[in-house]
Design an enzyme around this catalytic site. Structure first.
Site, PDB file in Angstrom:
ATOM      1  N   GLY A 147      25.513  33.074  46.600  1.00 45.65           N
ATOM      2  CA  GLY A 147      26.569  32.341  47.295  1.00 45.65           C
ATOM      3  C   GLY A 147      27.017  31.062  46.601  1.00 45.65           C
ATOM      4  O   GLY A 147      27.448  30.124  47.271  1.00 45.65           O
ATOM      5  N   SER A 148      26.963  31.026  45.274  1.00 50.81           N
ATOM      6  CA  SER A 148      27.406  29.781  44.620  1.00 50.81           C
ATOM      7  C   SER A 148      28.913  29.586  44.766  1.00 50.81           C
ATOM      8  O   SER A 148      29.379  28.442  44.901  1.00 50.81           O
ATOM      9  CB  SER A 148      26.982  29.748  43.154  1.00 50.81           C
ATOM     10  OG  SER A 148      27.694  30.692  42.386  1.00 50.81           O
ATOM     11  N   ASN A 149      29.681  30.667  44.766  1.00 46.47           N
ATOM     12  CA  ASN A 149      31.125  30.523  45.030  1.00 46.47           C
ATOM     13  C   ASN A 149      31.373  30.082  46.469  1.00 46.47           C
ATOM     14  O   ASN A 149      32.238  29.243  46.726  1.00 46.47           O
ATOM     15  CB  ASN A 149      31.852  31.839  44.753  1.00 46.47           C
ATOM     16  CG  ASN A 149      32.169  31.994  43.281  1.00 46.47           C
ATOM     17  OD1 ASN A 149      33.003  31.272  42.740  1.00 46.47           O
ATOM     18  ND2 ASN A 149      31.487  32.920  42.625  1.00 46.47           N
TER      19      ASN A 149
ATOM     20  N   HIS B  52      36.689  37.979  41.143  1.00 42.10           N
ATOM     21  CA  HIS B  52      36.105  38.993  40.271  1.00 42.10           C
ATOM     22  C   HIS B  52      35.851  38.364  38.895  1.00 42.10           C
ATOM     23  O   HIS B  52      36.715  37.662  38.363  1.00 42.10           O
ATOM     24  CB  HIS B  52      37.071  40.177  40.142  1.00 42.10           C
ATOM     25  CG  HIS B  52      36.520  41.276  39.287  1.00 42.10           C
ATOM     26  ND1 HIS B  52      35.559  42.153  39.750  1.00 42.10           N
ATOM     27  CD2 HIS B  52      36.765  41.614  38.001  1.00 42.10           C
ATOM     28  CE1 HIS B  52      35.244  42.988  38.768  1.00 42.10           C
ATOM     29  NE2 HIS B  52      35.959  42.687  37.699  1.00 42.10           N
TER      30      HIS B  52
HETATM   31  C1  GAR Z   1      30.265  36.082  40.935  1.00 36.46           C
HETATM   32  O1  GAR Z   1      30.268  36.056  39.530  1.00 36.46           O
HETATM   33  C2  GAR Z   1      31.389  36.964  41.455  1.00 36.46           C
HETATM   34  O2  GAR Z   1      32.574  36.868  40.689  1.00 36.46           O
HETATM   35  C3  GAR Z   1      30.762  38.314  41.298  1.00 36.46           C
HETATM   36  O3  GAR Z   1      29.431  38.150  41.709  1.00 36.46           O
HETATM   37  C4  GAR Z   1      29.022  36.809  41.456  1.00 36.46           C
HETATM   38  C5  GAR Z   1      28.515  36.222  42.749  1.00 36.46           C
HETATM   39  O4  GAR Z   1      27.899  34.968  42.536  1.00 36.46           O
HETATM   40  N1  GAR Z   1      31.464  39.268  42.103  1.00 36.46           N
HETATM   41  C6  GAR Z   1      31.563  40.560  41.800  1.00 36.46           C
HETATM   42  O5  GAR Z   1      31.052  41.054  40.819  1.00 36.46           O
HETATM   43  C7  GAR Z   1      32.360  41.379  42.794  1.00 36.46           C
HETATM   44  N2  GAR Z   1      32.417  42.733  42.388  1.00 36.46           N
HETATM   45  P1  GAR Z   1      27.671  33.966  43.764  1.00 36.46           P
HETATM   46  O6  GAR Z   1      26.957  34.755  44.866  1.00 36.46           O
HETATM   47  O7  GAR Z   1      26.780  32.906  43.204  1.00 36.46           O
HETATM   48  O8  GAR Z   1      29.008  33.449  44.213  1.00 36.46           O
END
Ligand code: GAR
Length: 193
Positions: A12-14, A110
């Site tokens: 969940g960093s985004n 993405h």
């Molecule tokens: C991110 O890099 C996002 O773009 C990718 O997963 C990661 C999640 O990181 N999403 C996908 O690959 C969607 N198909 P996060 O949980 O730290 O935000």
């Protein structure tokens, strides 16, 4: 302010970047709910520590019935009066049940410069292809996976010695800048600001 739910499956960093950005006084949106399909997702505790309500709806008990899982998610979204969904590392494919209900109001981030490299393993594929740059894309979600209209993109360089891991980290840092910016612009647009 536009009421946003963030759907996650992992760290969940985004999601954290989206929450942090909307804590500014002039923010156009508010993250009112974080939903995870994985009760163990690290992002759930992060969201709670930032004062955001969370709900985990484990997909496993639903087996192959994706729409029934999504119906439970939909009920939570309605209960929280959500207006816009931001997928942020949500790693379940969505069915038309949710996609059609949220058409034009569901965003995804993405980790590639779409239309290049939809799907998984984007960084390994960019390195394999010998690309000079990689990046990330925020787009509207449609039924075709990673195919919806592109809202914004951010490129990052690929450098000598990059591995999928080092590149992923550089792209992820770019995602944390791109997503709050793209979501804010989207919210301004739907509010006619
Ligand atoms: C991110 O890099 C996002 O773009 C990718 O997963 C990661 C999640 O990181 N999403 C996908 O690959 C969607 N198909 P996060 O949980 O730290 O935000």
């Amino acid at each position: 302010r536009v009421r946003v739910a963030v759907l996650i499956s992992g760290a969940g960093s985004n999601m954290a970047a989206l929450i942090d950005a909307c804590q500014a006084a002039d923010a156009l949106y508010e993250v009112v709910l974080v939903v995870s399909n994985d009760p163990e997702a690290g992002g759930l505790a992060v969201a709670r520590s930032k004062g955001v309500a969370t709900v985990a709806i484990d997909h496993k008990p639903f087996g192959k019935d994706r729409a029934a899982h999504e119906a439970d998610i939909q009920a939570e979204l309605e209960a929280a009066s959500v207006e816009v969904i931001a997928l942020a590392g949500y790693m379940r494919l969505l069915t038309p049940f949710l996609v059609n209900r949220w058409e034009g109001r569901m965003l995804n981030i993405h980790p590639s410069l779409l239309p290049k490299y939809p799907g998984l393993d984007t960084h390994a594929r960019a390195l394999e292809a010998g690309d000079a740059e990689a990046g990330c894309t925020v787009h509207l979600v449609t039924e075709g996976v990673d195919e919806g209209p592109i809202l914004d993109q951010q490129a990052v360089p690929i450098v000598a010695g990059d591995t999928p891991r080092t590149l992923a980290q550089r792209v992820l840092t770019a995602e944390h800048g791109l997503y709050p910016r793209a979501l804010a612009s989207f919210c301004a647009r739907i509010r006619n600001l």
